[in-house]
Design a protein around this motif. Structure first.
Motif, PDB file in Angstrom:
ATOM      1  N   PHE A 109       0.849  -1.188   0.000  1.00 13.86           N
ATOM      2  CA  PHE A 109       0.000   0.000   0.000  1.00 13.86           C
ATOM      3  C   PHE A 109       0.889   1.244   0.000  1.00 13.86           C
ATOM      4  O   PHE A 109       2.074   1.175   0.279  1.00 13.86           O
ATOM      5  CB  PHE A 109      -0.958   0.005   1.195  1.00 13.86           C
ATOM      6  CG  PHE A 109      -0.283   0.286   2.515  1.00 13.86           C
ATOM      7  CD1 PHE A 109      -0.202   1.567   3.010  1.00 13.86           C
ATOM      8  CD2 PHE A 109       0.271  -0.743   3.252  1.00 13.86           C
ATOM      9  CE1 PHE A 109       0.420   1.825   4.218  1.00 13.86           C
ATOM     10  CE2 PHE A 109       0.878  -0.507   4.469  1.00 13.86           C
ATOM     11  CZ  PHE A 109       0.969   0.788   4.952  1.00 13.86           C
ATOM     12  N   ASP A 115      -2.813   6.389  -0.385  1.00 12.94           N
ATOM     13  CA  ASP A 115      -3.989   5.659  -0.851  1.00 12.94           C
ATOM     14  C   ASP A 115      -5.232   6.068  -0.054  1.00 12.94           C
ATOM     15  O   ASP A 115      -5.164   6.228   1.166  1.00 12.94           O
ATOM     16  CB  ASP A 115      -3.804   4.142  -0.680  1.00 12.94           C
ATOM     17  CG  ASP A 115      -2.794   3.553  -1.654  1.00 12.94           C
ATOM     18  OD1 ASP A 115      -2.439   4.248  -2.641  1.00 12.94           O
ATOM     19  OD2 ASP A 115      -2.383   2.408  -1.409  1.00 12.94           O
ATOM     20  N   PRO A 116      -6.368   6.205  -0.743  1.00 13.40           N
ATOM     21  CA  PRO A 116      -7.613   6.474  -0.004  1.00 13.40           C
ATOM     22  C   PRO A 116      -8.023   5.217   0.765  1.00 13.40           C
ATOM     23  O   PRO A 116      -7.873   4.094   0.285  1.00 13.40           O
ATOM     24  CB  PRO A 116      -8.617   6.801  -1.093  1.00 13.40           C
ATOM     25  CG  PRO A 116      -8.063   6.200  -2.346  1.00 13.40           C
ATOM     26  CD  PRO A 116      -6.558   6.174  -2.189  1.00 13.40           C
ATOM     27  N   LYS A 148     -10.169   2.355  -0.683  1.00  9.26           N
ATOM     28  CA  LYS A 148      -9.554   1.324  -1.525  1.00  9.26           C
ATOM     29  C   LYS A 148      -9.454  -0.016  -0.795  1.00  9.26           C
ATOM     30  O   LYS A 148      -9.464  -1.070  -1.419  1.00  9.26           O
ATOM     31  CB  LYS A 148      -8.157   1.794  -1.949  1.00  9.26           C
ATOM     32  CG  LYS A 148      -7.409   0.862  -2.845  1.00  9.26           C
ATOM     33  CD  LYS A 148      -6.088   1.465  -3.277  1.00  9.26           C
ATOM     34  CE  LYS A 148      -5.293   0.496  -4.125  1.00  9.26           C
ATOM     35  NZ  LYS A 148      -4.003   1.067  -4.542  1.00  9.26           N
ATOM     36  N   TYR A 149      -9.387   0.005   0.533  1.00 10.63           N
ATOM     37  CA  TYR A 149      -9.179  -1.199   1.314  1.00 10.63           C
ATOM     38  C   TYR A 149     -10.396  -1.642   2.100  1.00 10.63           C
ATOM     39  O   TYR A 149     -10.389  -2.700   2.721  1.00 10.63           O
ATOM     40  CB  TYR A 149      -7.999  -0.994   2.262  1.00 10.63           C
ATOM     41  CG  TYR A 149      -6.742  -0.643   1.502  1.00 10.63           C
ATOM     42  CD1 TYR A 149      -6.034  -1.616   0.829  1.00 10.63           C
ATOM     43  CD2 TYR A 149      -6.319   0.676   1.400  1.00 10.63           C
ATOM     44  CE1 TYR A 149      -4.890  -1.291   0.100  1.00 10.63           C
ATOM     45  CE2 TYR A 149      -5.191   1.015   0.676  1.00 10.63           C
ATOM     46  CZ  TYR A 149      -4.494   0.023   0.025  1.00 10.63           C
ATOM     47  OH  TYR A 149      -3.390   0.341  -0.702  1.00 10.63           O
ATOM     48  N   ARG A 176     -14.168  -3.051   2.394  1.00 11.91           N
ATOM     49  CA  ARG A 176     -15.113  -3.862   1.615  1.00 11.91           C
ATOM     50  C   ARG A 176     -16.496  -3.655   2.163  1.00 11.91           C
ATOM     51  O   ARG A 176     -16.711  -3.572   3.366  1.00 11.91           O
ATOM     52  CB  ARG A 176     -14.741  -5.350   1.707  1.00 11.91           C
ATOM     53  CG  ARG A 176     -13.407  -5.624   1.095  1.00 11.91           C
ATOM     54  CD  ARG A 176     -13.097  -7.088   1.168  1.00 11.91           C
ATOM     55  NE  ARG A 176     -11.737  -7.283   0.675  1.00 11.91           N
ATOM     56  CZ  ARG A 176     -11.302  -8.431   0.258  1.00 11.91           C
ATOM     57  NH1 ARG A 176     -12.067  -9.491   0.272  1.00 11.91           N
ATOM     58  NH2 ARG A 176     -10.072  -8.545  -0.183  1.00 11.91           N
TER      59      ARG A 176
END
Length: 85
Positions: free
Chosen positions: A73, A77-78, A81-82, A84
């Protein structure tokens, strides 16, 4: 690292400290400072068993740094993005 750990002991913030630095699976530095028993003046030793509280933070930080070093990562990164749904 050594100076800071020693200062913590010298200033009475901690009775004893053990530091270990490893890189690429090899031991780079290992030091112990202060006492494992202040009243008896027993020194902190390499094999002293220490009680560590709040391990979840330490483990999470170490795992995150490993993943970052492996390029899993980026810090920019926003978070979405990770996550769910």
């Amino acid at each position: 690292m050594r100076a800071i750990a020693k200062r913590f002991v010298d200033e009475g913030q901690h009775a004893g400290v053990i530091t270990l630095l490893a890189r690429n699976g090899r031991l780079v530095d290992f030091q112990n400072y202060g006492y494992r028993d202040l009243e008896k003046k027993l020194p902190m030793e390499r094999d002293t068993i220490c009680r560590v509280y709040s391990m979840s933070k330490i483990i999470t930080c170490a795992a995150t740094l490993i993943l970052f070093e492996e390029g899993k990562f980026n810090l920019d990164d926003p978070i979405a993005k990770y996550l769910r749904s």
